[in-house]
Design an enzyme around this catalytic site. Structure first.
Site, PDB file in Angstrom:
ATOM      1  N   ARG A 104       0.844  -1.279   0.072  1.00  0.00           N
ATOM      2  CA  ARG A 104       0.033  -0.128  -0.366  1.00  0.00           C
ATOM      3  C   ARG A 104       0.877   1.157   0.025  1.00  0.00           C
ATOM      4  O   ARG A 104       1.967   1.208   0.848  1.00  0.00           O
ATOM      5  CB  ARG A 104      -0.979   0.303   1.455  1.00  0.00           C
ATOM      6  N   THR A 108      -0.768   7.740  -0.887  1.00  0.00           N
ATOM      7  CA  THR A 108      -2.063   7.654  -1.424  1.00  0.00           C
ATOM      8  C   THR A 108      -3.103   6.608  -0.842  1.00  0.00           C
ATOM      9  O   THR A 108      -4.182   6.821  -1.119  1.00  0.00           O
ATOM     10  CB  THR A 108      -1.736   7.382  -3.049  1.00  0.00           C
ATOM     11  N   ASP A 200       2.588 -11.900  13.610  1.00  0.00           N
ATOM     12  CA  ASP A 200       2.644 -11.604  12.034  1.00  0.00           C
ATOM     13  C   ASP A 200       3.132 -13.088  11.375  1.00  0.00           C
ATOM     14  O   ASP A 200       3.946 -13.741  11.617  1.00  0.00           O
ATOM     15  CB  ASP A 200       4.037 -10.830  11.995  1.00  0.00           C
ATOM     16  N   ASP A 203       6.464 -13.375   9.387  1.00  0.00           N
ATOM     17  CA  ASP A 203       7.640 -13.497  10.292  1.00  0.00           C
ATOM     18  C   ASP A 203       7.586 -14.932  10.858  1.00  0.00           C
ATOM     19  O   ASP A 203       8.691 -15.323  11.126  1.00  0.00           O
ATOM     20  CB  ASP A 203       7.511 -12.481  11.308  1.00  0.00           C
TER      21      ASP A 203
HETATM   22  N1  URA Z   1      -1.113 -10.081   9.012  1.00  0.00           N
HETATM   23  C1  URA Z   1      -0.477 -10.889  10.079  1.00  0.00           C
HETATM   24  O1  URA Z   1       0.276 -11.540   9.650  1.00  0.00           O
HETATM   25  N2  URA Z   1      -1.196 -10.602  11.213  1.00  0.00           N
HETATM   26  C2  URA Z   1      -2.145  -9.975  11.403  1.00  0.00           C
HETATM   27  O2  URA Z   1      -2.601 -10.182  12.722  1.00  0.00           O
HETATM   28  C3  URA Z   1      -2.435  -9.268  10.613  1.00  0.00           C
HETATM   29  C4  URA Z   1      -2.323  -9.327   9.375  1.00  0.00           C
END
Ligand code: URA
Length: 209
Positions: A104, A108, A200, A203
């Site tokens: 993103r 913008t 995440d 990750d």
């Molecule tokens: N992307 C992720 O990896 N975890 C989230 O909680 C939201 C988006």
């Protein structure tokens, strides 16, 4: 209107709980994402057409059924969607795999596609878009818009955990897309993370944290 499926199978619930645990390490996390993708794939392919065939068993000729050649394409959304590909291919090894990457623009707020490579015959394939986390829904909505622009006519989405906000946004933007997830969580936090979620996903799959 599209179909929305939140899989309540005990194996799915068990594996999602393990995935959520902050003490689950990268190796196990990756394996669980893969296994969940396989279980979700089983459900999402339930409506594939079959045809009657005759098979010679060692005993007799059996009239039985096989898939009737509907071609599939998987499109993981980079990066976390990659973690689901092998689990899907375990059940549908002949599927072609495209890739799409979106980010993103911070000024913008418009989605920018930085990578997209899809099978040439995407218009004839049943496409399954993969992303473990359906959070705001922004990436899924934009990725599916881009995939439709390239001709895809039949698309499903498979994720692992959804937030209500992301689910609603995807349903509204693409009412023709069936959605399969393993769990629906409470909400998004101010940073766009799913609560309680699992952190995440990219990750944790790739060990980058
Ligand atoms: N992307 C992720 O990896 N975890 C989230 O909680 C939201 C988006």
């Amino acid at each position: 209107m599209s179909k929305t499926m939140i899989m309540d199978h005990p194996l799915v619930q068990h594996k999602v709980s393990l995935l959520r645990n902050k003490n689950t390490g990268t190796k196990e996390f990756k394996e669980l994402v893969c296994e969940l993708a396989t279980l979700l794939c089983y459900e999402a392919t339930r409506d594939l057409p079959t045809e009657e065939v005759e098979i010679e068993t060692p005993i007799a000729v059996a009239k039985t059924r096989m898939l009737s050649g509907r071609k599939l394409a998987l499109v993981p959304i980079l990066r976390a969607g990659l973690g689901m590909v092998d689990g899907m291919l375990a059940l549908i090894p002949a599927a072609k795999v495209g890739h799409i990457g979106m980010y993103r623009n911070e000024e913008t707020l418009e989605p920018v596609e930085y990578y997209c490579k899809l099978p040439d015959d995407i218009a004839e394939r049943e496409v399954i878009v993969l992303d473990p986390m359906l959070a705001t829904g922004g990436s899924a909505v934009d990725a599916i818009t881009q995939i439709k622009k390239r001709g895809a006519k039949s698309i499903k989405f498979i994720g692992i955990i959804a937030a209500p906000e992301g689910m609603q946004r995807l349903q509204e933007a693409h009412p023709d897309v069936d959605i399969y997830v393993a769990a629906m969580d409470e909400k998004l936090n101010e940073n766009g993370y799913i609560v309680p979620g699992l952190g995440d996903a990219g990750d944790r799959i790739f060990g980058t944290k």
